[in-house]
Design an enzyme around this catalytic site. Structure first.
Site, PDB file in Angstrom:
ATOM      1  CB  THR A  27      74.943  86.728  70.947  1.00 46.71           C
ATOM      2  OG1 THR A  27      75.993  87.687  70.967  1.00 46.71           O
ATOM      3  CG2 THR A  27      75.526  85.325  70.947  1.00 46.71           C
ATOM      4  CE1 TYR A  30      46.432  67.363  63.068  1.00 46.84           C
ATOM      5  CE2 TYR A  30      47.205  65.485  61.792  1.00 46.84           C
ATOM      6  CZ  TYR A  30      46.178  66.210  62.359  1.00 46.84           C
ATOM      7  OH  TYR A  30      44.890  65.773  62.218  1.00 46.84           O
ATOM      8  CB  SER A  31      50.722  63.090  66.506  1.00 45.81           C
ATOM      9  OG  SER A  31      50.802  61.680  66.555  1.00 45.81           O
ATOM     10  CB  ALA A  32      50.267  61.033  60.951  1.00 46.65           C
ATOM     11  CG  HIS A  34      72.113  84.076  64.567  1.00 40.73           C
ATOM     12  ND1 HIS A  34      72.885  84.641  63.585  1.00 40.73           N
ATOM     13  CD2 HIS A  34      72.670  82.861  64.835  1.00 40.73           C
ATOM     14  CE1 HIS A  34      73.876  83.823  63.280  1.00 40.73           C
ATOM     15  NE2 HIS A  34      73.769  82.731  64.014  1.00 40.73           N
ATOM     16  CB  ILE A  37      62.931  68.757  59.502  1.00 43.99           C
ATOM     17  CG1 ILE A  37      62.882  68.380  60.996  1.00 43.99           C
ATOM     18  CG2 ILE A  37      63.579  67.634  58.716  1.00 43.99           C
ATOM     19  CD1 ILE A  37      61.919  69.180  61.802  1.00 43.99           C
ATOM     20  NE  ARG A  66      66.457  75.127  53.238  1.00 41.36           N
ATOM     21  CZ  ARG A  66      66.827  73.977  52.689  1.00 41.36           C
ATOM     22  NH1 ARG A  66      66.709  73.789  51.391  1.00 41.36           N
ATOM     23  NH2 ARG A  66      67.353  73.019  53.429  1.00 41.36           N
TER      24      ARG A  66
END
Ligand SMILES: Cc1cc2nc3c(=O)[nH]c(=O)nc-3n(C[C@H](O)[C@H](O)[C@H](O)COP(=O)(O)OP(=O)(O)OC[C@H]3O[C@@H](n4cnc5c(N)ncnc54)[C@H](O)[C@@H]3O)c2cc1C
Length: 301
Positions: A89, A121-123, A214, A111, A223
């Site tokens: 924490t 970003y909105s397509a 964290h 994601i 990753r």
């Protein structure tokens, strides 16, 4: 070129501004703020904002009134203790907000890390740019023969040229059709939210991604690892460099205990004890499966 001249000018203007503050700042991160660090052929990572520094981790751990810092070596020791004992924490008290431009197939992997806040970003609202990830020759590899989830040898010569040509021409053709469907010249024009569905997964998207330290370490552990796909790993490696400048002591502890360290099962630990006593331990008498033993040998080597 990941940035247009207008975007570059906006970043320069933002970097020229300074605001007096009583909040803690991290010199390494102040240097990084807003700059686009290039990743892959059109992508980038930019730090938009951050909260906290190494001292903030110690301040939270000690629940102190002031800065909470005793001495640099004392703080480093505390941070290493917290990391070693999975006391998570205090690390959650630091946060980072990134602007990331990435291919859609990388975004699908990214994601999956649910412990972050995202705005993409909105397509539906905007028209996507004609920008596609095309692997560099040293990333154009064949399917691995030993790992179903990995790559093997590089493609070469005619085969590499043919694959690159297919990737490029398919992307361009799909984008030409996207534009043609959107166009209102002599037709109604298909809605953006529908026209985008023929675009391939190597088109670039963008998002703001906010996460605490964290959970960022958890993301980086998975990753920035050699088992992660190259295309997401290069983003994680860039973020590692940023985090090393932001919270140097915490990043050093993370590198030591998480990236460089390993978790051993009780069975594996028992094998090491037996080896130290001079006993010959083999897979057959180890109590481990063949797969576990292979990984165990990998750790010891
Ligand atoms: C090399 C590699 C290969 C992969 N291959 C595949 C694959 O083939 N298919 C596939 O689908 N995925 C795959 N993944 C994705 C992987 O399974 C995880 O979904 C991803 O790494 C996110 O990890 P996470 O859930 O720990 O992270 P986060 O979502 O950030 O969660 C962090 C931690 O919070 C806790 N948590 C968060 N949400 C919940 C919840 N709802 N319930 C309980 N606990 C929660 C868990 O302890 C979790 O570990 C792969 C990942 C890697 C690194």
């Amino acid at each position: 070129m990941p940035l247009s001249p207008d975007q570059a000018a906006e970043i320069t203007a933002q970097r020229a501004q300074t605001t007096p503050t009583r909040r803690v700042t991290s010199p390494g991160m102040e240097e990084r703020l807003y700059t686009a660090h290039p990743v892959l052929d059109h992508g980038f990572v930019r730090v938009i904002d951050y909260m906290g520094d190494d001292a903030a981790i110690c301040q939270a751990a000690r629940v102190s009134y002031g800065k909470g810092t005793k001495s640099v070596s004392n703080d480093e020791g505390l941070i290493r203790y917290l990391m070693r004992h999975w006391h998570s924490t205090p690390f959650e008290m630091c946060e980072i907000k990134l602007h990331v431009k990435l291919p859609v197939f990388v975004a699908r992997q990214w994601i999956r890390h649910r412990t972050a806040n995202v705005n993409e970003y909105s397509a539906r609202y905007s028209i996507l740019d004609r920008e596609f990830y095309i692997p560099a020759p040293d990333a154009l590899a064949a399917q691995s023969t030993v790992n179903n989830q990995g790559r093997g040898e590089l493609l070469e010569g005619e085969e590499a040229a043919r694959v690159l040509e297919m990737l490029k021409s398919d992307a361009m053709r799909a984008y030409d059709h996207y534009e043609a469907m959107l166009s209102t010249e002599g037709q109604k024009g298909l809605a953006r939210e529908l026209a985008r569905m023929n675009l391939p997964a190597n088109i670039y998207t963008q998002w703001y991604w906010k996460v605490d330290l964290h959970n960022l370490f958890h993301f980086l552990r998975l990753r920035a690892d050699v088992h992660a796909q190259y295309e997401i790993r290069v983003y994680a490696e860039t973020i590692c460099e940023i985090v090393a400048d932001w919270v140097p002591a915490a990043f050093k502890a993370f590198e030591d205990y998480r990236m460089g360290g390993v978790n051993l099962s009780a069975t594996a630990l028992d094998c090491i004890r037996r080896m130290l006593k001079g006993e010959e331990v083999t897979q057959e008498n180890s109590g481990m499966s063949k797969g576990e033993w292979r990984e165990f040998e990998g750790v010891l080597e």
